[in-house]
Every structure is written in C-alpha cells, then in structure tokens.
Design an enzyme around this catalytic site. Structure first.
Site, PDB file in Angstrom:
ATOM      1  CD  GLU A 169     -25.344 -50.478  -3.488  1.00  0.00           C
ATOM      2  OE1 GLU A 169     -26.054 -50.619  -4.486  1.00  0.00           O
ATOM      3  OE2 GLU A 169     -25.562 -49.598  -2.640  1.00  0.00           O
ATOM      4  CG  HIS A 183     -33.097 -55.568  -2.165  1.00  0.00           C
ATOM      5  ND1 HIS A 183     -32.837 -56.486  -1.175  1.00  0.00           N
ATOM      6  CD2 HIS A 183     -32.546 -54.409  -1.760  1.00  0.00           C
ATOM      7  CE1 HIS A 183     -32.150 -55.891  -0.207  1.00  0.00           C
ATOM      8  NE2 HIS A 183     -31.975 -54.629  -0.526  1.00  0.00           N
ATOM      9  NE  ARG A 185     -28.755 -51.455  -3.408  1.00  0.00           N
ATOM     10  CZ  ARG A 185     -29.189 -51.555  -2.160  1.00  0.00           C
ATOM     11  NH1 ARG A 185     -30.483 -51.561  -1.909  1.00  0.00           N
ATOM     12  NH2 ARG A 185     -28.339 -51.639  -1.174  1.00  0.00           N
ATOM     13  NE  ARG A 224     -34.152 -49.246  -0.375  1.00  0.00           N
ATOM     14  CZ  ARG A 224     -33.042 -49.885   0.000  1.00  0.00           C
ATOM     15  NH1 ARG A 224     -32.017 -49.220   0.484  1.00  0.00           N
ATOM     16  NH2 ARG A 224     -32.955 -51.198  -0.117  1.00  0.00           N
ATOM     17  CG  HIS A 245     -29.317 -55.741  -4.165  1.00  0.00           C
ATOM     18  ND1 HIS A 245     -28.086 -56.211  -4.556  1.00  0.00           N
ATOM     19  CD2 HIS A 245     -29.089 -54.895  -3.138  1.00  0.00           C
ATOM     20  CE1 HIS A 245     -27.165 -55.663  -3.777  1.00  0.00           C
ATOM     21  NE2 HIS A 245     -27.744 -54.856  -2.912  1.00  0.00           N
ATOM     22  CD  GLN A 280     -33.078 -50.901  -4.828  1.00  0.00           C
ATOM     23  OE1 GLN A 280     -32.952 -51.190  -3.648  1.00  0.00           O
ATOM     24  NE2 GLN A 280     -32.671 -49.748  -5.320  1.00  0.00           N
ATOM     25  CG  LEU A 324     -28.666 -58.282   0.008  1.00  0.00           C
ATOM     26  CD1 LEU A 324     -28.942 -57.627  -1.320  1.00  0.00           C
ATOM     27  CD2 LEU A 324     -29.240 -57.445   1.144  1.00  0.00           C
ATOM     28  CG  PHE A 342     -23.711 -48.525   0.451  1.00  0.00           C
ATOM     29  CD1 PHE A 342     -22.874 -49.291   1.239  1.00  0.00           C
ATOM     30  CD2 PHE A 342     -25.002 -48.979   0.206  1.00  0.00           C
ATOM     31  CE1 PHE A 342     -23.314 -50.497   1.762  1.00  0.00           C
ATOM     32  CE2 PHE A 342     -25.440 -50.182   0.727  1.00  0.00           C
ATOM     33  CZ  PHE A 342     -24.604 -50.940   1.510  1.00  0.00           C
TER      34      PHE A 342
END
Lengths: 574, 237, 114
Positions: free
Chosen positions: A250, A347, A281, A389, A237, A235, A247, A115
């Site tokens: 990831e 996101h 991200r 994050r 994404h 954030q 979404l 990730f």
C-alpha cells in the site's frame, strides 16, 4: 525426546520473537517453527508499521485510535485498540533501539509515509504514520528481533512441525511436535504455551501468503474445542501482482501511486472522495472488483492498473525497491515506465484465536480463559482489527501484543506448576501419523488442495452470496471426504514433506469450513465481509463478534458484544 | 506452454546410500517459476520429491538450490529464462538431508560467530537514536540479505575450508560494523580478522553472481578489508 | 554437474595456477643460476636453451608473468575500492592488454626480430 521449558512459543515471526524476548527474562523459552526463524512470513511485510510519531507532520495516538476503530468498521474492541495505539510510539522507539534499520528523514528521525485509512484530525486527510525500512519493513524488524532473542538465550527449534497442543482440564500442558529432519516426535512440556503461528491465507488460491501459512495451530485448537473468533473476516489486499498474487505494498499508493481502470480513470475518486486511493483495503478491493465486473478492467480482463509513473524515479528507487524488483522479475515491467497490473489477493486474517488484551486465550464468548495458553499476532483475534485491518497495523499488533503476552506469561508463571504431557497423547500423535501414512485411495493431496483453494477464491472472497457460500460449504464437505482417500507415496521418516502437506491440508479444510460457515451466519456487510444479498451494515443485529465452536464435527455459533468506549459507530465514509 | 525436463539429483537416506538422478517432463508456462514446476511434480507426479519453499517471491530464502550449475532461488527463476532441460541439485558444500534439502545449520552457526546483533550500552534516548539517511545508506544493501545461503555455498573458499566464515556471515558483520548506532565495531572486527575470516575471501565474485538480492557482497568485504588494514596500521603506530 | 565458471572464478583459477607455476619456475631459475660458477656447465645449459621446446616454455613463462601480474593489479584495484561492477571489465581489459604484451614479447623469444 522430551523437553521441559517454562514457556514454549509456536512461531518465530514478530509476535513470537517479541514474546520470547520478554518471557526469556524470567524463565526458559523454546521457540518452535516449521521453517527457520528468518523465513517466517513476517519477513514479507513491506510497507510499514504504524505509530503516531509525528516525525513528518503532526499526528496523535487518538487519531490513530479513531482510524483503527473506523477502519475496523466498528467491530474492533476499542479497549484493545486504545492499548495498541497508546503503546505504538514506545514500541517503535524500542524497536529502533534494538537495531531495526528504519529509513530516515533528513533530520535523522524515523521516516514515515501515508498508508490506507490513516488520517489526521479524525478523517480530514491522509497522514504520514507508517514507519518504514524501504519496502522491507517486516524483514528489517524480524531480523532485529531474531538477533536480539538469540542474544537473550532463547532456544530455537527450527523445522519442528506442531502435531498437537495438549490441553487437559482447561489447562495447556505443552506441545507435541515432529522434528522434520528426523521424523521423531518431541514433546515440549511448559507452564505457558504461546501460539504465534501466523495466518492461514493458503486456504485461498490467489494469496500473498506463504506456503507455510496454513493455520495449523488454529485448526488444532478448534478441534480441541477452543472457539475461533470472527473467521468470516478475511482481508483481500487490493494490489496483488496479477498472476502470482504477490503483494504490492500500500506504500506504493502512499508514495503517490494511483489505481486506474481501462478508461484511464482514477476510479477511487468516485468511491472515496476524501482520501481516494488511500481508502481502507476492504473498500479499495471492492472498488477494484466493481470496476472489473462493470467491464472496466484492463482490456476487459479481471485486473486494473496500479500506476506509479508519476512517482519520481528516485522515490521508487529509494522507498519501493523491493516491489520494483518483483515487477521486473515476475512481469518484466519497470514500474516507473509502465503501470502494474493488479488484482485483490487474500492477505490477512482478522479472525483467529480469541484472546484478551494480554494474549490469554478465551475458551468462550463470556471471557473465561484456558490456563497456560496464549496467542498473539495474526493467529490471534484480540480484536483490534475488527472487520477490516488498516495497513501497517498488523506489524504493530504483533509487537505490542507479543510483548503483552510475554509479560502476562511472566506474571502468570509464578502461580503455575509444571504439568507433564500424558503418554497417551504422545501415542495418539504417533498413531495419527501412521494412519496418514497407511491411508489408501486414489486421491492426491495437491489436487484436493488446489480444488479447495480455487473454490474458496471463487466463492468466498471480496463479494459473497448465500448461494455461493452454501455451495462452498457443500464442496468443503466433499473435499473433506476426498481428503480421507489421499494416499501418500512417501512413507519415510526423514524430511517427509508429503506427510506434512497432508496434515496441513486437513487443517486448511477445517479452517475453510469455519470461514465459510461464519460467513453464512453473518447476514450483513461489514468491513471485509460483503454479502451481496445483505449489502448494508446492520449494527442493531450484528455489532458483535462471531465465536464458532466445533463440537463432534458440528459447528455451533455464539456471539460476543463489541467493546465500544470512545467512538460510536457511524457511517463509514472516506 | 512448453515441455521442460527437470533433471533432479535425488537422495533418500532411508533407501540408498548414494544419490541418483531423476527426470520429469512437465508442461510449464513461460511466466511460471521453477518452484511452480517442483510443486507440479510433487502434486501430480511424485509426492516423494522433497524441497523447501515458503514465501515463493524471493524474500524468505527457503528455496535456494543449484540450478543448471549455479545457485539461485527456485521461486525467483522463471521458465522463460531457462533452457528446456533444467538440472537441479542441492546447494553445494552442505550435508544433504534429502533430495534438494540440505542441512543449513553450519550456515547459521557461522552467522552466530560475528556478534550478529546491535550493541549499544549507552542509555538510550527517550526517542529514536538519530541516524542520517547517508549513514543509513551505508548499510542499506547489507540489510537486505535474506540468508538463503546461495553465496556461501557458491564460494570456492568455503568448499575448500568449512571453517571459513563465508560471505554471508561476513556481510552480517559488515551490517553491524558500519551501523553508526553500534558501538562494538572494534570487537566485532577482531572476530572476523583471522585466517578463517575476512582474509580467506579471494575476490572470486561467485557470491555476487548468485545473490538473489543483488548485494555487492565482495565489495562490502573489500570495505571491511580496508577497515581492518587501517585499524591494524593505526594500532602499530 | 560442475559448478558454473564465471569471469571472477576463471580469473581466480588462472591466478592460482600461474602463481604455483611461477613458484616452481623460481626453483628452476635458481638451479640455472647455481651453475654460474662452472662456465662449462653453464655454457651447455645455455645451449640447451636454443631447443624450440624451451623457447615455447619461455613464451609460456612470459604468459604466466603477464597473467599473474595483470590480475594482481586488477585485484589490487578492486581491493582499494574500484566498484565491483567493473570487475569483469577489468578482466577483459587485462586479457586484451596482456595479449598484446605477450605477442610483442613472445615474437623475439621465438626468434623473430623487430
């Protein structure tokens, strides 16, 4: 109707349910949600939940700690990050024992995948740390926690919309809520109130968030004088489905997917040579937007491709079935044959209600608490995510800090007397509804909301400037005035969603103001907050958390130092 | 762009005792969702139109409605796959609260009757319980259920008998009965082998037709039926 | 708006209706047989059988038997583990096979010969 519980929890996502399970061991618990529990937006979390289990390759909680601190652009409080990463393994094992149907390795252990921003050996290479259940991890955990909390006798109040959180003399007394199906006002007096209401991505137009993610409780507390922390950090994404902004996990890149531009170039090699497409991200989103701005978007348009063609078909089928279905349904694309058009989508809110590591809500930057008030999950800002994050840390955050808040409630309950909600507050909530229904004017809630969301997406997303932000601040004021002229057509009591949308819109405008003004204040670039006019990180001036207060319709800013224990800020390279 | 006619069955208990039909003409893009159309109507034409929605991409299960006579998620149905006139009604067999919103509590109550949670009283190991990928695959489809209610509301067996557990609750039972980590499968099976349970499934396949997650619900129920028969035969021996 | 019919629900309704009609037929059949003791009455009933409407009824009976038994086989196959994706195919196969059997059987009933 009046209810009395030891603990009232607002929100039935992962944080709320984990806290409910904990708190119900020592007292009565009510969980309020404006949806049904299984509809909470935690269910949309796809890729995984992070823990250094080391099931697939060597890993350690310390590496996880380092990655999270570095991912946060060193704005995360390291005492809290350490708590989270140290507790991660126990958390995952506990979830598994509760019944979460994780995907498995051939040995039968919980499967893990790579990730963004998660590395071995302090940044050397990507590591398999995200535990997953195909690409439906949030859904799998949410259902298991819901099932177990029902078993534990947690009382659910589905489709209850919170109108007010009652705070008197620095003590929270409970919640006033509207039963949506009847339109009746209910009060929930409680010794402890936990806000686990999730995020507020609906301030933006292009977002992966649900319609319900409107941040009502944050806005209510903000109006009541509670500060909001680090609101400028939102954030984006990098891989939202082009168009609807849905979404694409990831995990798709974790399984070998790559991002390519119009020239077919794997552009992340230029931005993050070591871990490339698995960079955090904020960096990937900026890279995507830079490619687009420099004319390398696909067909000169504002998107790039996420290419999964080199990922074996059986891997896609086995580990990424949900996002393949999304591609097929919404774009008519089979990702094993064609690249997926993607663009950054709003996101996750790093900012939120400030809390200590046990979920107690802070009333100022000095760390004093409001008695009986707790927050956890995306609604809260502990802060473990700082300025950005890392993927698969949010599910971990919700479960770790949901449990800790539950434990804090249990220990605090012993010394707490139950208060009662004053009638005047109940009347006030009723009056506000009446005044909304009786409002006259020629504006429509939908139009104002669309204007707000478009303005936020255009002026306050991946790249920000002073000019854009101050224009936006003006626009938000204008929309605030407009919103006072919204006339509702639905005057009824039963399931009046038009009324609810009007209430939510006021909250969105309120939070948009907090985000914009916090972003205006922070004259540096850190994590997800990138100022083109101040493009460098400035640790000397800005290694601190923003606390924004609302007093008499004016915003006031205070700052709190970042807790740094083990990892000194360094240049953030991947 | 095309002009779609949304023909919506509406009901406002505060204004009338019977439902009525309302028509709205909406300009829609081919790639838009049915849900986008409902939102356009609510935003720009009639704020009183009432429906549920949340995630808008087929994972929360809020927006299940009857679309041209067949249940489905409004957020997962695209305009390009629809005729020019789209008839929308609330889910069948549940009490209507308002417009497209039905009372889902009978649906969730059925779920509670099948012990919908993992039971394992053995002392847990320090780490995760092991489960082979093959064993996990046995429940793979059943864990994707989003509890939107499309299946149970499409089932003629449920229309005729509201005490029937319905496909969704039975699928939930399957999810735990076939989970190798669970050790209350026998007890759970007893909770569904009765006239208002498993045996009321007549293999009509309406549930399979409508499931937005493409779960082979009837196939899972058949597996439960075989297990139940086997168990009863063994008990007799 | 009526709920949309699908292959599965069509098969189900045919199965239900044919089942009930066959049940009713059994009573009719028992009535006819109960007259066996009285040759004269039995003879007159048998004569009535030559009525073309009765012939059509007999063909209908054949249809019901075929439909009910073939769908019964289809359901049994599905219940013992035939994958759901074949349920529509099985229905179509049953319709074709059933149609052929019906034609072969109805021809002599209606007075034809081979």
């Amino acid at each position: 109707m009046k209810h009395h519980y030891d603990t009232v929890i607002i929100g039935s996502g992962l944080a709320g349910l984990r806290a409910a399970a904990e708190a119900s061991e020592h007292g009565s618990v009510a969980v309020l949600t404006k949806l049904y529990p299984t509809r909470s937006h935690s269910t949309a979390a796809q890729g995984g939940i992070g823990a250094a289990l080391g099931n697939e390759e060597p890993d350690s909680p310390e590496w996880h700690f380092y990655d999270t601190a570095k991912g946060s652009d060193f704005l995360g409080d390291q005492d809290a990050i350490e708590v989270m990463c140290e507790d991660a393994i126990r958390t995952i094992v506990e979830l598994e024992h509760l019944g979460v149907p994780f995907s498995r390795t051939s040995e039968g252990k919980i499967a893990q995948r790579r990730f963004g921003g998660h590395t071995r050996d302090f940044g050397k290479a990507a590591v398999r740390r995200a535990c997953y259940s195909a690409d439906r991890t949030g859904h799998a955990i949410l259902f298991a926690l819901f099932e177990q909390s029902e078993l534990q006798g947690v009382n659910f109040f589905p489709e209850f919309h919170v109108l007010d959180i009652v705070i008197e003399n620095e003590r929270c007394l409970g919640v006033i809520a509207l039963e949506i199906s009847s339109g009746e006002i209910h009060t929930f007096s409680a010794k402890a109130t936990l806000i686990a209401s999730g995020g507020y991505g609906k301030v933006f137009r292009t977002t992966s968030n649900a319609y319900a993610s409107t941040g009502d409780c944050l806005s209510i507390l903000f109006n009541a004088g509670i500060p909001l922390e680090d609101m400028e950090f939102f954030q984006f994404h990098p891989t939202g489905l082009y168009g609807p902004g849905i979404l694409i996990t990831e995990g798709a890149r974790g399984e070998g997917g790559i991002l390519i531009n119009a020239k077919g170039e794997r552009f992340m090699e230029r931005y993050a040579p070591a871990i490339k497409d698995l960079a955090p991200r904020d960096m990937v989103s900026r890279a995507v937007m830079t490619e687009v701005r420099e004319g390398r978007g696909i067909n000169g348009r504002d998107y790039v491709y996420l290419d999964l063609r080199q990922v074996p078909e059986e891997v896609i089928k086995e580990r990424l079935p949900e996002i393949s279905t999304f591609c097929k349904i919404y774009l008519g694309i089979d990702p094993s044959g064609k690249p997926i058009p993607v663009l950054p989508t709003a996101h996750y809110a790093m900012g939120g209600i400030p809390t200590d590591v046990d979920g107690r809500v802070l009333k100022d930057e000095r760390g004093s608490v409001i008695h009986g008030l707790y927050a956890a999950g995306e609604a809260a800002c502990v802060s473990v995510h700082g300025a950005n994050r890392l993927g698969c840390n949010s599910l971990l955050d919700t479960v770790v800090f949901g449990r800790r808040a539950g434990m804090a409630i249990n220990s605090d309950l012993r010394n707490t007397e139950k208060g009662s909600i004053p009638q005047s507050m109940i009347d006030k909530a009723g009056d506000e509804i009446d005044s909304l229904k009786n409002r006259t004017g020629d504006e429509q809630a939908g139009t104002v909301r669309n204007e707000l969301q478009s303005a936020m997406t255009d002026k306050c997303s991946v790249f920000r400037t002073e000019q854009d932000l101050s224009d936006l601040a003006g626009k938000i004021n204008e929309l605030k005035e407009k919103s006072k002229k919204i006339e509702l057509k639905d005057k009824g009591k039963i399931f009046n969603t038009e009324l609810l949308e009007a209430i939510e819109l006021d909250h969105l405008i309120n939070l948009a103001g907090a985000i914009t003004h916090s972003a205006l204040q922070r004259r540096e670039s850190r994590g997800a907050h990138f100022r083109e006019d101040f493009s460098e990180r400035d640790d000397r001036k800005w290694l601190k958390h923003t606390f924004v207060f609302k007093t008499d319709d004016r915003l006031e800013f205070k700052y709190k130092p970042v807790t740094i224990t083990q990892f000194q800020p360094e240049e953030r390279k991947y | 762009m095309k002009t779609c006619t949304f023909n919506i069955k509406r009901f406002d208990p505060e204004k009338a005792s019977t439902p009525r039909w309302a028509k709205f003409s909406v300009e829609m893009e081919q790639t838009e969702r049915l849900l986008d159309g409902l939102i356009k109507i609510k935003d720009n034409m009639d704020g009183t139109l009432t429906f549920r929605r949340s995630c808008a991409h087929g994972i929360c299960g809020s927006c299940a409605v009857k679309i041209n006579g067949k249940n489905g998620l409004a957020c997962q149905t695209l305009i390009k796959d629809m005729p020019d006139t789209i008839t929308l009604e609330p889910l069948e067999a549940y009490p209507v609260i308002k417009d497209l919103v039905v009372d889902m509590s009978p649906f969730f109550e059925k779920n509670d009757k099948v012990m919908p949670y993992l039971v394992n009283d053995e002392t847990p190991p320090d780490r995760e319980r092991l489960q082979s990928p093959e064993d996990q695959h046995k429940i793979l489809q059943s864990i994707t259920c989003i509890m939107c209610g499309s299946c149970t509301s499409s089932c003629p067996g449920y229309w005729a008998n509201k005490d029937y557990l319905g496909p969704s609750a039975l699928l939930k039972a399957y999810r735990f009965i076939f989970d190798t980590r669970d050790n209350a499968s026998g007890e759970r099976l007893e909770k569904i082998i009765h006239n208002n349970g498993l045996w009321r499934c007549r293999s009509i396949y309406n549930c399979v037709e409508v499931c937005p997650k493409e779960i082979d619900i009837t196939g899972h129920l058949s597996k439960l039926k075989r297990l139940a028969v086997k168990k009863k035969l063994l008990e007799r021996k | 708006m009526k709920y949309k019919w699908h292959t599965g629900s069509i098969a189900w309704i045919i199965h239900r209706v044919s089942g009930i009609l066959l049940l009713l037929y059994i009573f009719l059949h028992l009535y006819v047989l109960s007259n066996l003791k009285d040759p004269q009455k039995f003879e007159s009933i048998m004569k009535a059988m030559d009525n073309p409407f009765v012939k059509i009824g007999e063909a209908g009976l054949l249809f019901l038997v075929i439909a009910h038994s073939l769908n019964g086989i289809r359901l049994t196959l599905l219940d013992i583990g035939t994958p759901t994706k074949y349920q529509k195919l099985l229905f179509r196969a049953a319709a074709i096979i059933g149609g052929i059997i019906f034609l072969i059987g109805a021809w002599p009933i209606m007075g034809g010969g081979y």
